[in-house]
Design an enzyme around this catalytic site. Structure first.
Site, PDB file in Angstrom:
ATOM      1  N   ASP A  34     -66.025  57.704   3.236  1.00 49.89           N
ATOM      2  CA  ASP A  34     -66.495  57.792   4.627  1.00 49.89           C
ATOM      3  C   ASP A  34     -65.508  58.469   5.562  1.00 49.89           C
ATOM      4  O   ASP A  34     -65.889  59.166   6.496  1.00 49.89           O
ATOM      5  CB  ASP A  34     -66.817  56.395   5.177  1.00 49.89           C
ATOM      6  N   ASP A  42     -60.119  56.606   3.979  1.00 52.32           N
ATOM      7  CA  ASP A  42     -59.912  55.662   2.875  1.00 52.32           C
ATOM      8  C   ASP A  42     -60.781  56.091   1.695  1.00 52.32           C
ATOM      9  O   ASP A  42     -61.383  57.158   1.727  1.00 52.32           O
ATOM     10  CB  ASP A  42     -60.281  54.251   3.351  1.00 52.32           C
ATOM     11  N   TYR A  74     -68.234  48.272   8.703  1.00 46.48           N
ATOM     12  CA  TYR A  74     -69.469  48.883   9.192  1.00 46.48           C
ATOM     13  C   TYR A  74     -70.520  47.806   9.382  1.00 46.48           C
ATOM     14  O   TYR A  74     -71.604  47.848   8.810  1.00 46.48           O
ATOM     15  CB  TYR A  74     -69.936  50.007   8.256  1.00 46.48           C
ATOM     16  N   GLU A 113     -58.105  59.611  12.726  1.00 43.85           N
ATOM     17  CA  GLU A 113     -58.896  59.523  11.496  1.00 43.85           C
ATOM     18  C   GLU A 113     -60.165  60.360  11.605  1.00 43.85           C
ATOM     19  O   GLU A 113     -60.894  60.267  12.590  1.00 43.85           O
ATOM     20  CB  GLU A 113     -59.270  58.052  11.199  1.00 43.85           C
TER      21      GLU A 113
END
Ligand code: NAG
Length: 490
Positions: free
Chosen positions: A79, A82, A231, A471
């Site tokens: 995603d 990570d 999430y 990120e």
């Protein structure tokens, strides 16, 4: 629609500034940004990489995903920075890549093929996840706590690759309906170029939508700490059910989905206005999709979706009577500190898409007694896209590898640890932290990645440890692909 224009104010000032201002970027630069925004997805690939992989510092990874459940879940996308494959953001990313191609594929020219490859990489995975075990949708591979504790390249990954699923007993209407939306939208993209694949996508979407609708519940309740707070489905699942139905209807033209929308729209959130659009909350975008149904098919019940779409759009236009959005002093739409650019790319995509729908209908948005034209929406979106690409107080691009100055310490394991091609020896979970802590730029350019972005005062620290800013994520890029394609073609 019959409406009196008497007393309507037209946003003339904004239109004039569109006509007279010189663009911050050329169409070649937008094309370059389009190329890079798609290339980014190659950096996020999980599974066996094909021979034509262009981002060369990556290699095969997670080749046994699914084996703990005796199923094949190899492939798909990590995603963000990570190495977990999270189902809800992956499905949302897929929907947005497909929608980008549906609306703006015509503007993509030589990049259309690459965009479709990026889409297929995840639609292939979602088909596997939805068909491996009947009545089940696999929604995650990877144990997020141990994964996040490590700073490890995907190629070295040795944390548990647990498999998580939703089913009748453990419902997940949010993730399942988003997956149905993704498969349905992808089926539209492949309708002409690969009809049998398109058919398979749509058939799979039907089954997943049935699972979502028949067995209602949030995957946050079924899976708990595995998906929350990562999430978590904060907005619940009604928004995804209506969004899923809207895409099922658009892809299949099946009247049963139309009646579903007509009978469930009110309870599923069509009445409230919400002003954000993300992997969690689909309400604003659903209204835009359904407004198209009103414009094109004259489905009168859908007039309310046009009104709600107008409300959403008006909320974004500074100076409009219904303006709600916050902007930084430098003009960036600012929703929150963490990964703010995701809201910028989703809202810019909706502005451009709604502008397109309005144009095809010769219409405009009504903001109170004011009229807002499609040009105004385009101007607003262009400011946001230009800001991302470098027209901002920091004079830097927030897309890695675009322009002269861009983020160099991106919060991304694969990008910040030396490539397996340069450093073939294993770099363990803990050994990777020296690269996380280093002040050096990332050794591997994650070309095209759009990061979380600056703070509310337009400042950006280029600090790997501040993941809120540094990120990247697939769902930041996916709507950008469509938005920048629009500008590359104008
Ligand atoms: C990290 O990013 C957030 C969001 O942009 C910002 O508000 C905060 O000040 C940053 N922290 C540091 C230490 O720079």
């Amino acid at each position: 629609m019959v409406q009196s224009y008497l007393g309507a104010t037209i946003f003339i000032l904004l239109n004039l500034s569109f006509a007279s201002s010189t663009s911050a970027f050329t169409s070649q630069q937008y094309s370059d940004a389009l190329t890079k925004s798609i290339l980014f997805f190659e950096g996020q690939r999980s599974g066996k990489l094909p021979a034509n992989q262009r981002l060369k510092w990556r290699a095969d990874s997670a080749l046994h995903d699914g084996s703990s459940a005796n199923v094949d879940l190899v492939g798909g996308y990590y995603d963000a920075g990570d190495n977990v494959k999270f189902g809800l953001p992956m499905a949302f990313t897929t929907t947005m890549l497909a929608w980008s191609i549906i609306e703006f594929g015509e503007n993509m020219k030589s990049e259309l093929g690459n965009a479709k490859e990026a889409l297929r990489w995840s639609s292939d995975y979602l088909v596997k996840a939805a068909t491996a075990t009947p009545g089940t949708l696999y929604v995650q591979v990877g144990e997020p706590y141990s994964d996040h504790r490590c700073w490890e390249r995907p190629e070295d990954m040795d944390t548990p690759r647990n498999v998580y699923k939703v089913s009748a007993q453990n419902p997940g209407s949010d993730v399942a309906a988003e997956t149905a939306a993704a498969l349905a939208a992808a089926s539209i993209v492949f309708q002409d170029s690969d009809p049998s694949y398109s058919h398979k996508l749509l058939q799979t979407a039907r089954n997943v939508f049935d699972l979502a609708d028949k067995y209602r519940g949030s995957y946050s309740d079924s899976l708990g700490s595995v998906v929350c707070p990562f999430y978590c489905s904060y907005s619940g699942y009604n928004d995804e059910l209506l969004w899923g139905a809207a895409w099922m209807h658009r892809a299949s033209r099946d009247v049963s989905y139309l009646s579903y929308i007509q009978s469930n729209g009110h309870v599923m959130g069509s009445d409230d206005d919400d002003f954000s659009f993300s992997w969690d909350d689909k309400r604003a975008a659903t209204k835009v999709v359904l407004a198209k149904g009103f414009f094109e098919n004259k489905i009168n019940d859908f007039q309310l979706y046009k009104q709600h779409s107008d409300n959403y759009i008006c909320s974004l236009i500074p100076g409009s009577p219904n303006s709600q959005a916050r902007y930084t002093p430098g003009g960036l739409f600012y929703k929150q500190g963490e990964s703010n650019l995701q809201y910028v790319t989703t809202s810019s995509f909706l502005l451009l898409t709604y502008a397109k729908y309005l144009d095809s209908n010769g219409g405009h948005a009504s903001c109170g007694s004011s009229m807002v034209t499609s040009e105004t929406l385009v101007v607003q979106a262009k400011k946001q896209i230009d800001y991302i690409l470098g027209d901002n107080p920091m004079k830097m691009s927030y897309m890695v590898g675009f322009g002269d100055k861009y983020p160099t310490r991106v919060h991304h394991r694969g990008s910040s640890v030396p490539s397996v091609h340069d450093h073939p020896g294993r770099i363990s979970c803990d050994a990777g932290h020296q690269y996380f802590d280093s002040r050096s730029p990332n050794p591997n350019l994650l070309v095209g990645a759009i990061v979380g972005g600056p703070d509310g005062n337009d400042n950006y620290g280029d600090d790997r440890s501040n993941y809120s800013q540094s990120e990247p994520a697939t769902y930041i890029n996916a709507p950008f692909v469509g938005a920048v394609a629009f500008f590359s073609g104008h």
